[in-house]
Design an enzyme around this catalytic site. Structure first.
Site, mmCIF file in Angstrom:
data_model
loop_
_atom_site.group_PDB
_atom_site.id
_atom_site.type_symbol
_atom_site.label_atom_id
_atom_site.label_comp_id
_atom_site.label_asym_id
_atom_site.label_seq_id
_atom_site.Cartn_x
_atom_site.Cartn_y
_atom_site.Cartn_z
ATOM 1 N N ASP A 33 27.251 -19.658 -11.981
ATOM 2 C CA ASP A 33 25.979 -19.372 -11.152
ATOM 3 C C ASP A 33 25.679 -18.203 -11.024
ATOM 4 O O ASP A 33 26.233 -17.155 -10.788
ATOM 5 C CB ASP A 33 26.149 -20.015 -9.700
ATOM 6 C CG ASP A 33 25.073 -19.901 -8.837
ATOM 7 O OD1 ASP A 33 24.296 -20.754 -8.945
ATOM 8 O OD2 ASP A 33 25.160 -19.470 -7.978
ATOM 9 N N GLU A 80 23.981 -19.039 -15.962
ATOM 10 C CA GLU A 80 22.436 -19.025 -15.342
ATOM 11 C C GLU A 80 21.969 -17.585 -15.248
ATOM 12 O O GLU A 80 22.438 -16.873 -14.324
ATOM 13 C CB GLU A 80 22.744 -19.546 -14.159
ATOM 14 C CG GLU A 80 21.278 -19.819 -13.256
ATOM 15 C CD GLU A 80 21.004 -20.138 -11.683
ATOM 16 O OE1 GLU A 80 20.208 -20.685 -11.435
ATOM 17 O OE2 GLU A 80 22.082 -19.803 -11.152
#
Length: 550
Positions: free
Chosen positions: A205, A275
């Site tokens: 993330d 990401e």
């Protein structure tokens, strides 16, 4: 499923993203859970995908629905427990499905025991696990950094200790200090915990966020008011974010993570997908590492931000190919839990074209659950908004609830997502009797039928899994095309991104040998496949095809 020779499994794979809250509610509380995922694994395996990416299910106060982690090594009771997770992992592996889980390095919840201890006093050993600074001379925040959520200061004043702490997102999500060795050790222990349980890797993330400028210098203003990214983020876009994220020291972090993954299974069986919301493609590509020793793949969000026009899409494909380091493998997405649904962005007809594009481009595609049904965004009235970004950024249309609406399984009460009489945590996006899995299953021409056919074709054709790609540049306006080829075999992919017919002639195809006929292998329209197709070819409105050339 793909079984190609010696190449890493993920280079021929298709990944299916599940947002657990919205996939399937087994216990009847209106929120999806891990047992619900287990209940629906046969649907996933039946699609023909190879891996699941499971969005966060960790213990959390749910201020950001799981991305604010209060315990990295436990399952939130809302979703089940560790035994349920282990059953899910086993059941997925039994069906030949790999499982990737979220790894969230940038921040924790403010209710995490580390932060509770850090907040107890300046002398606590955990204090340096987070970023604390005294006020500026005027008593305000230490610098001008802004929070992504809401655009206000990225600093919150802690009155008992007289210092500010840094949070790139919500004040309840304090940033970790990755320059503190104890943080690196503890967070890599988190990765080991899940690797030891048998997960096949991580989706990292906010992968470009953890390392910041050690001097905490102010961000400069955005030039001439230009947006820092390709969609409005409110006041956040008034700055060039050169010091609060994307620091070069991130690369050392991911080299270390890559070494950890390799220590489990050399050769790339355990992977990290990042990401990386960076649209300077040369910078984006650096996250592969100069020696391909960092992230196995940074997610490529280009198709989420690029205008749905042939020139723009073609230029994006060419640009990605041009910046990839030698030997690097691309990734592609057309949807995820943070972006408007593809069927709402470009329309249901073109969503079929986008699915064919996603599953035929060179690279590893990630398919967001519900896109195989062409689910649109849900209509979420203001009083039902759940997303903290939606609450703080309604003026900019930033809420992510519409694309997180629950999966439609059947026409039964609760849409097969939850039990009769239970209100789901978000409204449904469409009529399940028309759009649901049960309604589309086996129906000729449905989006689900098309998706399964394309995934089956991809599994059967080595050209689509790992073949080379040649972009065609002389096609009519509105058409994107490319060849996918291996030695002695080639497929031609043509996509009409318009609502009017286009004629394809041999002049635009740059093909050697006789002019056909070609063999039609797949189409978004009702053309019968397999079957012969000659030139010139009339490519219908909103139509895309895959043709065998040789």
């Amino acid at each position: 499923m793909t079984t190609d020779d010696t190449a890493p499994w993920w280079q021929g794979a298709v990944v299916y993203q599940i947002y657990p809250r919205s996939f399937a509610d087994h216990d009847g509380d209106g929120v999806g859970d891990l047992q619900g995922v287990i209940d629906r694994l046969d649907h996933i395996a039946g699609l023909g995908v190879d891996a699941i990416w499971l969005s966060p299910f960790y213990r959390s106060p749910m201020r950001d629905f799981g991305y604010d982690v209060s315990d990295h090594t436990d399952v939130d009771p809302l979703f089940g427990d560790l035994d349920t997770f282990d059953r899910l992992l086993t059941a997925a592996h039994e069906r030949g499905l790999r499982l990737l889980v979220d790894y969230i390095p940038n921040h924790t919840s403010s209710e995490h025991p580390w932060f509770t201890a850090a907040r107890s006093g300046r002398e606590h050993p955990y204090r340096d696990r987070y970023v604390w600074r005294p006020p500026a001379p005027d008593g305000g925040p230490p610098n001008n950094w802004l929070s992504v959520f809401g655009g206000g200061p990225a600093w919150t004043y802690d009155e008992p200790s007289g210092e500010y702490y840094l949070h790139s997102f919500l004040p309840t999500m304090p940033d970790l200090n990755w320059r503190e060795p104890a943080v690196r050790e503890a967070m890599f222990d988190v990765a080991r915990f899940w690797l030891d349980r048998g997960v096949d890797g991580f989706r990292v993330d906010c992968a470009h966020f953890p390392m910041k400028d050690p001097q905490l210098r102010d961000n400069p203003p955005a030039a001439d008011g230009a947006l820092a990214m390709h969609r409005p983020y409110g006041d956040y876009d008034t700055q060039r974010h050169v010091h609060d994220k994307g620091h070069p020291d991130n690369h050392g972090l991911y080299r270390e993570l890559r070494r950890l993954l390799e220590s489990y299974e050399p050769g790339g069986s355990r992977i990290a997908v990042g990401e990386v919301h960076v649209f300077d493609w040369a910078e984006w590509a650096t996250y592969y590492g100069e020696q391909l020793d960092e992230l196995h793949m940074p997610f490529n969000f280009g198709l989420l931000q690029t205008a749905w026009r042939s020139d723009d899409v073609r230029d994006l494909i060419a640009r990605i190919d041009s910046v990839l380091p030698p030997g690097a493998w691309p990734s592609w997405v057309v949807g995820n839990h943070d972006e408007p649904r593809v069927a709402s962005r470009i329309g249901a007809a073109q969503a079929r074209v986008a699915m064919l594009l996603l599953l035929t481009l060179r690279g590893t595609p990630t398919l967001y659950a519900g896109d195989e049904l062409a689910l649109p965004d849900a209509d979420v009235p203001p009083h039902l908004v759940q997303d903290p970004w939606g609450r703080t950024g309604q003026a900019h249309g930033l809420g992510r609830d519409p694309q997180r609406s629950p999966m439609l399984w059947s026409a039964a009460p609760g849409a097969g997502f939850t039990r009769d009489g239970v209100t789901p945590w978000l409204p449904f996006a469409d009529d399940p009797a028309v759009r649901g899995v049960e309604a589309q299953d086996g129906r000729p021409g449905s989006m689900l039928t098309l998706t399964r056919a394309l995934l089956r074709l991809r599994a059967e054709r080595p050209e689509l899994r790992r073949g080379a790609q040649t972009l065609l540049t002389e096609l009519p306006d509105g058409v994107v095309g490319y060849l996918r080829h291996t030695e002695g075999s080639a497929l031609l992919v043509l996509l009409n991104l318009t609502s009017t017919t286009r004629q394809i002639t041999r002049a635009g195809l740059s093909l050697e040998g006789p002019p056909g006929p070609f063999e039609l292998l797949a189409a978004t329209s009702d053309r019968a496949a397999p079957g012969p197709v000659g030139l010139p070819l009339l490519l219908g409105a909103d139509e895309a095809v895959v043709l065998r050339v040789s």
